[in-house]
Design a protein around this motif. Structure first.
Motif, mmCIF file in Angstrom:
data_model
loop_
_atom_site.group_PDB
_atom_site.id
_atom_site.type_symbol
_atom_site.label_atom_id
_atom_site.label_comp_id
_atom_site.label_asym_id
_atom_site.label_seq_id
_atom_site.Cartn_x
_atom_site.Cartn_y
_atom_site.Cartn_z
ATOM 1 N N TYR A 366 0.859 -1.179 0.000
ATOM 2 C CA TYR A 366 0.000 0.000 0.000
ATOM 3 C C TYR A 366 0.896 1.229 0.000
ATOM 4 N N GLY A 367 0.703 2.065 -0.969
ATOM 5 C CA GLY A 367 1.501 3.287 -1.019
ATOM 6 C C GLY A 367 2.986 3.029 -1.083
ATOM 7 N N GLY A 368 3.375 1.929 -1.712
ATOM 8 C CA GLY A 368 4.795 1.590 -1.852
ATOM 9 C C GLY A 368 5.378 0.863 -0.669
ATOM 10 N N LYS A 369 4.594 0.617 0.382
ATOM 11 C CA LYS A 369 5.079 -0.068 1.566
ATOM 12 C C LYS A 369 4.549 -1.495 1.581
ATOM 13 N N SER A 370 5.459 -2.484 1.676
ATOM 14 C CA SER A 370 5.059 -3.888 1.692
ATOM 15 C C SER A 370 4.204 -4.185 2.917
ATOM 16 N N GLN A 371 3.063 -4.807 2.670
ATOM 17 C CA GLN A 371 2.176 -5.178 3.766
ATOM 18 C C GLN A 371 1.177 -6.198 3.239
#
Length: 382
Positions: A366-371
Motif C-alpha cells: 500500500y503506497g509503496g510499503k510492503s504489507q
C-alpha cells in the motif's frame, strides 16, 4: 495473446454491469477509498494447487477495463502462457490505483482459476495420448457462454504446451462455432447426438439422413444407442463402403457405464486385452484403473474389441471416436493399454473438484510499503 477481432464476445469488458456482479464488500471499499483518499497498491494472484498458466483472457479483459476507465496499471507476469505454476506461487502482480482496481477482483478471478486448471488437465491428457486427436466437447457442461469460452481456451493452452515440446496432435477443435478460431477452424466440430438416432429410429437411418443432408462431409456415426455397437457399426460400414475407402467414415462409441459394449463381459474384456495389450493387465491396478481397462462403458477393452471386429470384417480404414468420461486419469490408463482410438471427445478436462479452481488475490503493498495479511508473506516480491 488473442487478437481483438477474435475476442470471445462474452468476455468483452462491460463496465456498466460490473457493480451488479461484484462482491458488495469491494464496492463498499471503493466508496471508502474514494472518500478517504486513493493509494497505489500491488495485488498478487496465486492458486492453491499446481496449474498451467492460462491468463491471457483475464489480462486482456483487465487491460480493456482499465482502458475504458482511462487509466493505467502495471502488470508483471511471473510465468509465460502455458508454463507450469506451482501451488502458492504468485502468477501475476498487478499494480495501480486502489480506487481503479478494488472492484475488479471478483470478475478478474472468475477468469483465472478454472481456466488454469482446465489447461493443466488438457495438457495431461494430450501428453498421455499424443497420437490421438481431441475435441473439446465441454460447452453443455459449462455454466454459461463465458465459462465455455474460458474452458475452450484452457484446452487450447494445455494442448499447445504439449505440442511445443514434441510431436502431438492434441485438441483439433471444439463443439461450438464461437471458440472454433482457437483451433484454426471456422466452425465447431461434431456430427450426431443420440437424439438424432432416436429420431431416425435406427443407427443406419440416422447415418443415411446425415449423409443425405451433408453429402460432402466426412461421416461420424454414433453406434451405441440400441446397445448393438458391433452389429450396427458393421451395418453402417457395409452401407457406406465408398466412404470407408476414402477414410471418411468414423464410428463413435459412447456406451454408458451401466453395461459392457455388445459382445463383451469381464472375462471377454480380459481376453481382448491379453491379445492386444497384455502389459496393461499385469501387475497391480487400482479399482478405478480396472474400470477403465475392463469395466462397463467405454473401456480400453471395448475400443480394442471394436477395432478387432472392424479389422476382421475388412474395415481397417474406419476410424474410432470415443467419448464418455475422458479425463486425465482415463487417458493415462488408455495410454497403458495402447488403445487404438483415433479421436476423443471430452468435456472431462474441466475441473472435477471446483474447490481446486479458486484463484486468490491479496494486496501486498500500500503506497509503496510492503504489507500483507499474516500467513501470506510468501506472496511478497522476491
Amino acid at each position: 495473446m488473442l487478437k481483438n477481432n477474435i475476442w470471445p464476445m462474452g468476455l468483452r469488458p462491460n463496465p456498466s454491469q460490473l457493480p451488479s456482479v461484484t462482491d458488495t464488500y469491494f464496492l463498499k471499499t471503493k466508496d471508502i477509498v474514494s472518500s478517504y483518499g486513493d493509494t497505489e497498491v500491488t495485488y498478487a494472484i496465486f492458486m492453491r494447487r499446481p496449474v498451467i498458466s492460462a491468463l491471457n483472457l483475464a489480462i486482456d479483459w483487465l487491460e480493456a477495463i482499465v482502458k475504458e476507465r482511462k487509466s493505467n496499471v502495471n502488470i508483471k507476469r511471473c510465468f509465460k502462457e502455458g508454463s507450469d505454476v506451482g501451488a502458492g506461487e504468485p502468477m501475476i502482480y498487478i499494480s495501480g490505483s486502489m480506487l481503479l482496481l478494488v472492484d475488479l477482483e471478483t470478475a478478474l478471478l472468475q477468469k483465472i482459476g478454472a481456466t488454469c486448471v482446465a489447461a493443466y488437465n488438457a495438457r495431461s491428457m494430450v501428453e498421455s495420448l499424443r497420437k490421438t486427436s481431441f475435441l473439446a466437447m465441454d460447452a453443455r457442461h459449462c455454466a454459461g457462454a463465458d465459462m465455455a469460452d474460458l474452458m475452450a481456451y484452457g484446452a487450447y493452452v494445455g494442448s499447445q504446451r504439449v505440442k511445443s515440446e514434441g510431436e502431438a496432435i492434441g485438441f483439433i477443435g471444439c463443439a461450438t462455432d464461437k471458440t472454433a478460431h482457437l483451433f484454426e477452424n471456422k466452425k465447431g466440430l461434431g456430427t450426431m447426438p443420440h437424439a438424432l438416432v432416436g429420431y431416425a429410429g435406427s443407427t443406419l437411418k440416422a447415418a443415411e439422413m446425415f449423409h443425405a443432408t451433408w453429402p460432402d462431409q466426412p461421416l461420424t456415426v454414433l453406434i451405441d444407442y440400441f446397445g448393438k455397437e458391433i452389429t450396427d457399426g458393421l451395418m453402417v460400414c457395409r452401407a457406406f463402403k465408398d466412404l470407408v475407402d476414402k477414410k471418411s467414415l468414423s464410428l463413435r462409441i459412447d456406451t454408458h457405464g451401466g453395461r459392457h459394449i455388445e459382445g463383451l463381459d469381464v472375462a471377454g474384456s480380459y481376453a481382448v486385452l491379453e491379445r492386444n495389450a497384455p502389459e496393461s493387465i499385469r501387475g497391480f491396478r487400482t479399482d478405478q484403473e480396472l474400470k477403465y481397462l475392463i469395466g462397463t462403458g467405454v473401456s480400453a477393452a471395448a475400443i480394442w474389441h471394436l477395432r478387432e471386429m472392424l479389422d476382421n470384417a475388412g474395415f481397417e480404414k474406419v476410424k474410432i471416436i470415443a467419448s464418455s468420461g475422458f479425463g486425465p486419469e482415463k487417458c493415462k490408463v488408455f495410454s497403458l493399454a495402447n488403445v487404438p482410438v483415433d479421436v476423443i471427445g471430452t468435456g472431462s478436462y474441466l475441473p472435477s473438484r471446483w474447490s481446486e479452481t479458486y484463484a486468490t488475490a491479496d494486496i501486498i503493498s500500500y503506497g509503496g510499503k510492503s504489507q500483507v495479511k499474516v500467513g501470506r508473506e510468501f506472496l511478497l516480491r522476491r
